[in-house]
Design an enzyme around this catalytic site. Sequence first.
Site, PDB file in Angstrom:
ATOM      1  CD1 TRP A   1      -1.459  -5.151  -4.437  1.00  0.00           C
ATOM      2  CD2 TRP A   1      -1.117  -6.509  -2.798  1.00  0.00           C
ATOM      3  NE1 TRP A   1      -1.144  -6.438  -4.945  1.00  0.00           N
ATOM      4  CE2 TRP A   1      -0.886  -7.249  -3.838  1.00  0.00           C
ATOM      5  CE3 TRP A   1      -1.191  -7.004  -1.543  1.00  0.00           C
ATOM      6  CZ2 TRP A   1      -0.571  -8.674  -3.812  1.00  0.00           C
ATOM      7  CZ3 TRP A   1      -0.865  -8.243  -1.283  1.00  0.00           C
ATOM      8  CH2 TRP A   1      -0.342  -8.997  -2.601  1.00  0.00           C
TER       9      TRP A   1
ATOM     10  CE  LYS B   1      10.408  -2.473  -7.886  1.00  0.00           C
ATOM     11  NZ  LYS B   1      10.679  -3.251  -9.018  1.00  0.00           N
TER      12      LYS B   1
ATOM     13  CD  GLU C   1      14.636 -12.366 -12.933  1.00  0.00           C
ATOM     14  OE1 GLU C   1      14.285 -12.945 -11.968  1.00  0.00           O
ATOM     15  OE2 GLU C   1      14.305 -10.880 -12.939  1.00  0.00           O
TER      16      GLU C   1
ATOM     17  CG  HIS D   1      15.254 -36.404 -14.700  1.00  0.00           C
ATOM     18  ND1 HIS D   1      15.633 -37.671 -14.229  1.00  0.00           N
ATOM     19  CD2 HIS D   1      16.504 -35.805 -14.714  1.00  0.00           C
ATOM     20  CE1 HIS D   1      16.888 -37.956 -14.405  1.00  0.00           C
ATOM     21  NE2 HIS D   1      17.347 -36.691 -14.891  1.00  0.00           N
TER      22      HIS D   1
ATOM     23  CG  ASN E   1       1.526   1.148   3.854  1.00  0.00           C
ATOM     24  OD1 ASN E   1       0.166   1.146   3.441  1.00  0.00           O
ATOM     25  ND2 ASN E   1       2.404   1.669   3.319  1.00  0.00           N
ATOM     26  N   GLY E   2       0.346  -2.156   6.296  1.00  0.00           N
ATOM     27  CA  GLY E   2       0.997  -3.525   7.183  1.00  0.00           C
ATOM     28  C   GLY E   2      -0.176  -4.340   7.506  1.00  0.00           C
TER      29      GLY E   2
ATOM     30  CE  LYS F   1      10.993  -9.836 -14.452  1.00  0.00           C
ATOM     31  NZ  LYS F   1      11.873  -9.705 -13.109  1.00  0.00           N
TER      32      LYS F   1
ATOM     33  CB  CYS G   1      -0.770   0.152   1.177  1.00  0.00           C
ATOM     34  SG  CYS G   1      -1.837  -1.409   1.470  1.00  0.00           S
TER      35      CYS G   1
ATOM     36  CD  GLU H   1       7.517 -10.337 -11.882  1.00  0.00           C
ATOM     37  OE1 GLU H   1       8.695 -10.235 -12.527  1.00  0.00           O
ATOM     38  OE2 GLU H   1       7.316  -9.813 -10.739  1.00  0.00           O
TER      39      GLU H   1
ATOM     40  NE  ARG I   1       4.625   1.169  -2.058  1.00  0.00           N
ATOM     41  CZ  ARG I   1       5.670   1.155  -1.077  1.00  0.00           C
ATOM     42  NH1 ARG I   1       6.542   1.847  -1.164  1.00  0.00           N
ATOM     43  NH2 ARG I   1       5.473   0.337   0.076  1.00  0.00           N
TER      44      ARG I   1
HETATM   45  O1  M6R Z   1      12.276  -5.825  -2.988  1.00  0.00           O
HETATM   46  P1  M6R Z   1      12.958  -7.287  -3.269  1.00  0.00           P
HETATM   47  O2  M6R Z   1      14.039  -7.477  -4.029  1.00  0.00           O
HETATM   48  O3  M6R Z   1      13.325  -7.730  -1.771  1.00  0.00           O
HETATM   49  O4  M6R Z   1      11.711  -7.877  -3.874  1.00  0.00           O
HETATM   50  C1  M6R Z   1      11.691  -9.167  -3.905  1.00  0.00           C
HETATM   51  C2  M6R Z   1      10.605  -9.710  -5.008  1.00  0.00           C
HETATM   52  O5  M6R Z   1       9.366  -9.519  -4.476  1.00  0.00           O
HETATM   53  C3  M6R Z   1      10.755  -9.192  -6.377  1.00  0.00           C
HETATM   54  O6  M6R Z   1      12.035  -9.570  -6.828  1.00  0.00           O
HETATM   55  C4  M6R Z   1       9.767  -9.663  -7.380  1.00  0.00           C
HETATM   56  O7  M6R Z   1       9.904 -10.840  -7.550  1.00  0.00           O
HETATM   57  C5  M6R Z   1       9.713  -8.958  -8.380  1.00  0.00           C
HETATM   58  N1  M6R Z   1       8.468  -8.425  -8.978  1.00  0.00           N
HETATM   59  C6  M6R Z   1      10.457  -9.613  -9.734  1.00  0.00           C
HETATM   60  O8  M6R Z   1      10.272  -9.000 -10.883  1.00  0.00           O
END
Ligand code: M6R
Length: 613
Positions: free
Chosen positions: A74, A608, A484, A507, A100-101, A488, A2, A491, A27
């Site tokens: 969020w 984020k 990775e 496997h 937030n939290g 990407k 948030c 996401e 975020r």
């Molecule tokens: O801020 P951080 O690097 O700790 O975040 C970790 C993950 O939440 C972050 O890498 C997330 O997987 C990204 N959306 C990847 O693109």
Amino acid sequence: MCGIVGYIGSRPAVALLVNGLKRLEYRGYDSAGVAVWEDGRLAVRKSPGRLAVLEQQLTARPVTGSLGVGHTRWATHGEPTELNAHPHTDCTGRIAVVHNGIIENYRELRAELEQQGHAFRSQTDTEVIPHLIEAELAAGAPSPEEAIRRALRRVQGAFALGLLFQEQPQTLYAARRGSPLIIGVGQGENFIASDVPAILDQVRRVIYLQDGELCALRADGVSIFRLDGTPVVPVIQEMTLAAKAVDKAGFETFMLKEIHEQPRILRHLLLQHAWQEDTVAMPGLGLGAPYLRKLNRVMIVACGSAFHAGMYGKLLWEQLTSLAVETDLASEFRYRDPKIDPGTLVVAVTQSGETADTLAALRMAKSWGCKVLAICNVPGSSVVRESDAVFFTEAGPEIGVASTKAFTAQLMAFALLAIHLGRARGELGAAEARASLQAMQAVPDAIHYVLDRAEAIRRLADKHHDGPSSLYLGRRFNYPTALEGALKNKEISYQHAEGYAAGEMKHGPIALINEYLPVICLCTRTRDEVYAKMISNIKEVEARHGRIIAVATDGDEEIVRLAEDVIWVPPLRDEFSPLANVVALQLLAYYSARARGTDIDQPRNLAKSVTVE
Ligand code: M6R
């Protein structure tokens, strides 16, 4: 997750709140709202969806006033509806709160308050806070500050809060425990924000509120107290981020801008740390050579992309030192019994420095007496403040939810630290270090080479984007690259994608291969002993008519015979090849997402920084 913005001063609050919330849009959020002190009462406006929807509501039903709080939510407890959006108020609407939290004991508190006659409107955990404060005032708390303090002592969990009282037109309150909150100090006006970009264009001086602190902001000053009432002397710091760092700089999205920033960021890291022939400069690291020489074990903890960077770091540190290195997901590490002793260095990798699981893993490690090294992008973040040593990735604010430049900066951090460790421990000779450093200098240009071929990658994405799934294969240093690349893709393009160690194909996943499945194979070649193995894996895919898209080293004729399409990258030493290869995969995901019409900077359901467990 948030976002919070608050303002007190003499300018119209709404415009400043909305401007700040816009700067936090990256975020991720699903609803938004504001509360403003207007003519003796608190006016609240909220709406589900994007900020534009709230703005329409504010145009239709304007609010004026120079004291207010704003929030982007969020959803964690309750759907993203207008009722669940923040700010939340007490029964009478005289106290408004943004949060937030997560309040962990909200069910018990809510049941108790409902029994006392408090009427709740939302399904959120947050709403207990204004009701608790209302109850404390009714029970005789002598001031709003004291009521907040008493209420927060009853709350378990994490919070960053902005609070307004109808009876307090001259004061904005803020408090934090676990979730970050900053105070922006202006001339005759002050701000609160959950993150620096929200107020970057308004103030240059900030106070990082510490855990367990409560702040009363007036237009002309701030007073800070611990939650037990002890006064705290505020430490004001100058902000270093330039406002332009949070602009798109002419790119269509933040993500595309951040992809293109990578050569500059990595060159900067090399200039900072790799300007000597055979050693790496780490002046501010905070881990001396005697400690590094004694070390025998390293535990890397992280989430998401940072975890993939940690997997890469493990391979490189094992190759260049005699250290036993393990990498674990912070969310798993927290709940296992890892037999760590104070001789183990724990490395917390995080872009934001606020990821709840990474922070919890760090705190566990510290409770066992271990030193913690943070690889982090955000100065002043919780992970930075709580670590013994820090390597700053210096990638600048990363606004796109999908990590790109912060990820490659983490890879570079691991590479530089590998050489530093090897040299400090006497395990890496000068000649070897020199050769590695020379090879690293080629990385920024190699990324430029990939960026220059973005148009060819876009054409590939246009051709392959519409299937239901894709598979990413790599080995050794490029196994984390495959993971990775798949992350990407899913996401931002919402296409199912799976990253796999190519040697594991037989496997199980080989059953997926058919003439429709795009298989992205990381097969760059210099002196890599796994190249031949990768070629065999590609042949297995070819034999089953999979659609092979290879990421290969320029001039590799063998690949041309096997693959349907090739993304070319220039030669780099194997251990540094992920830094360029991953950029090709970032662009592939980017253009697939564009072809599929998704919201690239703010993909659905994602935030984020994940500040809740
Ligand atoms: O801020 P951080 O690097 O700790 O975040 C970790 C993950 O939440 C972050 O890498 C997330 O997987 C990204 N959306 C990847 O693109």
